[in-house]
Every structure is written in C-alpha cells, then in structure tokens.
Design an enzyme around this catalytic site. Structure first.
Site, PDB file in Angstrom:
ATOM      1  N   LEU A 197     107.809  43.770   5.564  1.00  0.00           N
ATOM      2  CA  LEU A 197     107.650  42.349   5.291  1.00  0.00           C
ATOM      3  C   LEU A 197     108.946  41.646   5.675  1.00  0.00           C
ATOM      4  O   LEU A 197     110.027  42.243   5.584  1.00  0.00           O
ATOM      5  CB  LEU A 197     107.370  42.101   3.802  1.00  0.00           C
ATOM      6  CG  LEU A 197     106.035  42.611   3.237  1.00  0.00           C
ATOM      7  CD1 LEU A 197     106.002  42.383   1.727  1.00  0.00           C
ATOM      8  CD2 LEU A 197     104.856  41.914   3.899  1.00  0.00           C
ATOM      9  N   ASP A 198     108.852  40.379   6.110  1.00  0.00           N
ATOM     10  CA  ASP A 198     110.065  39.598   6.341  1.00  0.00           C
ATOM     11  C   ASP A 198     110.922  39.608   5.080  1.00  0.00           C
ATOM     12  O   ASP A 198     110.407  39.662   3.961  1.00  0.00           O
ATOM     13  CB  ASP A 198     109.714  38.140   6.665  1.00  0.00           C
ATOM     14  CG  ASP A 198     109.129  37.981   8.053  1.00  0.00           C
ATOM     15  OD1 ASP A 198     109.221  38.939   8.840  1.00  0.00           O
ATOM     16  OD2 ASP A 198     108.582  36.905   8.335  1.00  0.00           O
ATOM     17  N   MET A 199     112.227  39.508   5.272  1.00  0.00           N
ATOM     18  CA  MET A 199     113.146  39.496   4.144  1.00  0.00           C
ATOM     19  C   MET A 199     112.757  38.428   3.117  1.00  0.00           C
ATOM     20  O   MET A 199     112.803  38.656   1.909  1.00  0.00           O
ATOM     21  CB  MET A 199     114.566  39.253   4.634  1.00  0.00           C
ATOM     22  CG  MET A 199     115.608  39.211   3.534  1.00  0.00           C
ATOM     23  SD  MET A 199     117.274  38.975   4.200  1.00  0.00           S
ATOM     24  CE  MET A 199     118.247  38.946   2.697  1.00  0.00           C
TER      25      MET A 199
END
Length: 560
Positions: A407-409
């Site tokens: 997942l994106d940060m």
C-alpha cells in the site's frame, strides 16, 4: 538596496502579528509559512484584476493559454532589514518573458537578439533544407519506382523459375522415356542436347537476374544520393543542436547563499541524469532565488501555487500550493540553498515510530495486518521502519519475502503477510491472475455527481517530478477503477473504490483528475490539499487460502 526595485514588493496587508520564519522552506514538501500565504494571496488578487493576466487565463479569449501556470513568491529581507517578497512565474507567460513586478528569467533564451535565436534560425534553415530534400519529387518518384521494380523483379524471377522447373521436368521425362529405346550413341547425343538446354535455361535466368539487378541498383543509387544528402544534413543538425544545447546550459548560471556559482552542466554532472532535461532553469523557484542573490536580498521562505486550468495529463488545482519539481529543480535548488538554514525534510521523519501494528488474523501460513497511515510497506531510502521490518521481528522463522503486495505510505488498511515460501507463491499467483478482490474506502473533498461508475485513465510516472503520476494515452499503462458512493455529508463524499488494476497512485489520480471524479481524496498532498492524513483506507480483501484454497475474506473499518 534601492527602494526603487520594481520586483521588491512590500506587503499591503497587516503582517505585524506574524513572526518571521526561523528557517527557509524545504521546497519539496512543505506547509507554506503564514507570510508566504499572505504574499501569495496579494499576488492572486492582482492576477484576478490585472488587464494583462485576465485574457491569458480566459479559455475563450484568443490569447488564452491552453492551461494554467505555476507562480511563486519568495519572502525576503533587503539590506535595510525591510521585509517584502519577490514574485515569479515558470517559463513564459503567453508571449511574455519579462513583466514589471516579476523577476526576469535567469537567461532569456527567447530574446530575438540572443545567440540562441540566431543559432535556432540556423537549425530552422537546416530543417527547411531537410524538408525540401525529403519532399523532392525526383526522390519520391525514385522511391516509388524502387518499390515497383522490386515487386516486378520478384514476379519475373518467380515466373521464370517456375517455367525452368517445368522444362527441367520435361527433360527428365524425355530422358527416362528414351533411355530404353535409343542406342547408346543416340542416347549420348540426346543427353548432350538436354545438358545444353539446361545450361541455356540457367543462362537465361542469370541474364534476367542481372537485368533486374542493374535496374534496381540504378534506382537505388539515385535514392542513395538523396539519402546521403539527408544523412549529412541530419548529422549537421545534430552537431549544431548539441553544441547549442550545451552552450545554452552554460548560460544558466546559479548562485547559492555562499555566492558560489555553477552552471547547469556543473550541477547535473553529479546526478544520475548527468544532462539537464529540456527547459531546465526556467521554473519559478530558481528564478526567484537567483534574483535575490544577485540583488542583495536575503531569502526567508517560499511558496508556489498553480493558477488557472489544469493540464490534461497532470493534476494541478487552481490556487493550490505545490512543491518544487524534482526532475528539474531538485539538483538546482540543492546547489542554490547551500548556506541557508533550511527546514528538515519531513519525509525523513517516521511519525509512526512508536505505533504498534495491529494483527487482524493469523494462522501458520499467513497474517492479515492493518497498516497505519503514513507508514511504509517496505523499507525506504531513508526510513527502514516498515511493515516488512516489523514482521521480520514478529516472525523470525518465516521463509520467503513476507510481503505479498503493498500500500502507498499514506494509505491505511489491510496487507497480507506470507509466513512461508509456499504461501507467498500461492498468494502472489492470485494477485498476478487478478483473482483477489479489494475494496477501498475514501473520503473525497467535495460532492460528486452520480452514484457509481468506472474510471479508465492510463497512467505513467511523471519523469520530471517523481513520484507524481500523469495520464498518458501514448505511453501509460491501463488503469481502471470501479467506484460507488456510500454517502454525502458536510460537503464531502464517501465512496468505495474497487481497483480493477493496481497502478501506483491509481485511486488518488482517478479521484482527482478532471477526467475522473475531479474531486481529490481529502488529505492528498500530491493531487489535492494536505490534511491530517490521507483519507484512503484498504477496507476489505477476498482471496483463496494458500493451503486449503477456501475463499476467505477480511475487513477492517476505516477510522474516518
């Protein structure tokens, strides 16, 4: 410093209660300082009323720009300690490179009297010659003739070979028929005659082949004369263009706070690119800092904002603040900010250092974790703390890569952790085959029309401003997202996102882009407006158990 400098602007607003910044703005990720915001608002009021700017940002006007423009302000002190600000814009503003009240370009390559204009005229003349040669009627006729000759040669030789093959078969039939009825002497005479016929046929084939080769080679020579001329012109253009580009880069010379000067070639020599991208040096931030250093102003803070319509490929919202681009400006500003006391890079700070990771489910093969927002899935360049590092500690005997997907940060929600190689292989195979079903919850910063739909916008990375993505129908990878409204409340819309593909920043881009929902996710600091967090959460996931192959589903409710 003289108070007559038209570029130095005194504040029209009351700023007596606002403290000066302690450090200069970190230009690639920042919250604008209150004084920078006041300066930007004063500039925006002028943009709304100035007779020069109004037609430029009116799409219906003949002079209207195809999209908006990035503007910047630089908060400065003059030599008398007086507080004010400088203003600038990126590149050209329509046909304007110089406007009263704005800092000039570092080098005005658009000046008709400059060496660049003169050398560009030479290149244009070469291009005109190239166009003339390539469109020459004799050249076109020779090219067309060659294609016809090659086709006719192939047809003629094919027919001739077929005829000779038939004659060869007839000779064989005659030889086989008469060997038994002729005397040895008579058969010897027949055999000699058949050999002469065979030699005659081969000679005719050679003559036909030579004829066509002569015709084709004559035409090819006429074409080669033109193509040699074309190649010579192209090589001359290449050498002059490279020399002009290098000379141009040498004209862009940048100071830093320590009064050290480097040109673009010096600056980019130490980067992975080694060569500056086209149009480097004309962005607002370098122009502002260069003018400040040249004219004795002390830089205190900066901010850049977008004014006008968004480009079709990128996402730029009217009046939104944006960081400096990384592809062109990061190396330049890395040099120009030397000697200034600059804010720390907030991206090097891990805000979730002490936060525990919630384990939603686990068995001997995999675990489901709830990744916090602003927390890395895998180690970054500067921050090692991540789901991967935490899971290595939690499962020291685990085999395999652990991480199945990411997942994106900034995004929170469900991540699958594989505890062994076999589970990792089985789970990853499902992601590759797109049999995993995921659902995200997002809060959008506005009210959208419609109840559901599918967004289909191909994406690729913005090579000059990573990690930002852009819509690109030519080179982008397919990206599809299904969406469904959950509720509308207090000027916001909560939606479900069902990603059909899994591109970087896909949901953020599809939400914010004008051809998508045209409404950014709340807290999207890349494609919208920064907030307490990115309001995007991977809420549920469904897949086959890696060992039992039973369908399993997990859900973690969003915290917004």
């Amino acid at each position: 410093m003289s108070n007559t400098d038209a570029a130095f602007r005194r504040f029209q607003s009351d700023i007596s209660l606002i403290n000066k910044p302690q450090k200069f703005t970190f230009p690639f990720y920042y919250e604008p300082h209150p004084l920078s915001i006041v300066a930007c608002e004063e500039l925006q009021r002028e943009l709304e009323s100035n007779a020069i700017f109004l037609p430029l940002f009116d799409a219906s006007h003949p002079l209207g720009l195809p999209s908006g423009k990035m503007f910047g302000v630089l908060l400065v002190e003059n030599r008398s300690g007086e507080l004010g600000y400088l203003r600038g814009f990126s590149g050209k503003l329509g046909s304007y490179t110089h406007l009263e009240g704005f800092v000039p370009p570092v080098f005005d390559l658009w000046n008709k009297d400059s060496f660049f204009a003169k050398e560009e005229a030479v290149l244009n003349a070469i291009n005109a010659q190239l166009e003339q040669v390539q469109q020459d009627q004799t050249y076109k006729e020779a090219t067309d003739l060659l294609q016809r000759q090659l086709a006719e040669e192939k047809e003629a030789l094919t027919q001739k070979k077929a005829a000779l093959k038939q004659l060869k078969q007839e000779r064989k039939t005659e030889r086989d028929a008469k060997i038994a009825i002729l005397s040895s002497a008579e058969f010897e005479l027949l055999h000699d005659d058949l050999i002469k016929q065979s030699l005659r046929d081969k000679h005719e084939l050679r003559m036909l082949t030579a004829y066509w080769q002569e015709q084709v080679q004559a035409t090819q020579q006429r074409i080669a004369d033109f193509e040699l001329h074309i190649a010579t012109l192209k090589e001359e253009r290449k050498q002059k263009s490279n020399a002009l580009q290098r000379k141009l880069f040498q004209q862009y010379r940048f100071l830093n706070y320590n009064k050290e000067e480097q040109d673009l070639l010096d600056i980019f020599e130490q980067t992975a690119l080694q060569q500056p991208p086209a149009a480097t040096g004309d962005c607002a931030a370098p122009k502002l800092l260069q003018y400040a250093y040249l004219n004795g102003y002390k830089p205190l803070a900066m901010a850049e904002f977008w004014w006008g319509e968004s480009p079709k490929s990128e996402i730029r919202k009217h009046q939104h603040y944006y960081p400096a681009c990384r592809g062109k400006c990061e190396p330049i500003l890395g040099h120009m900010l030397q000697g200034l006391d600059v804010d720390e890079n907030p991206l090097l700070i891990n805000p979730e250092l002490q936060r525990p990771i919630e384990i939603v489910y686990e068995d001997e093969d995999f675990a489901i974790v709830n990744k916090p927002e602003e927390f890395l899935s895998v180690p970054g360049i500067y921050i090692q703390d991540s789901i991967y590092e935490r899971m290595k500690i939690r499962y020291p005997k685990a085999t395999g890569p652990l991480i199945v997907h990411r997942l994106d940060m900034a995004t929170s929600g469900i991540l699958i952790i594989a505890k062994n190689k076999e589970a990792h292989k089985a789970l990853q195979s499902q992601f590759i085959k797109k049999t995993v079903t995921k659902r995200y919850v997002a809060l959008l910063d506005g009210i959208i029309q419609g109840e559901e739909g599918v967004i289909d916008l191909p994406l690729r990375v913005d090579l000059e401003d990573r990690p930002r993505q852009m819509v690109c129908y030519e080179h982008g990878k397919p990206a599809k997202t299904k969406w469904e409204v959950i509720e509308r409340k207090e000027g916001k819309t909560k939606v479900y996102f069902y990603p059909i593909t899994g591109r970087t920043h896909q949901l953020r881009m599809h939400a914010s882009h004008p051809l998508g929902l045209n409404t950014p996710i709340v807290g999207d600091d890349l494609y919208g407006t920064k907030s307490s967090r990115l309001f995007l959460h991977a809420e549920s996931i469904t897949f086959k158990h890696p060992k039992t192959y039973e369908t399993v589903s997990f859900q973690v409710k969003e915290q917004f």
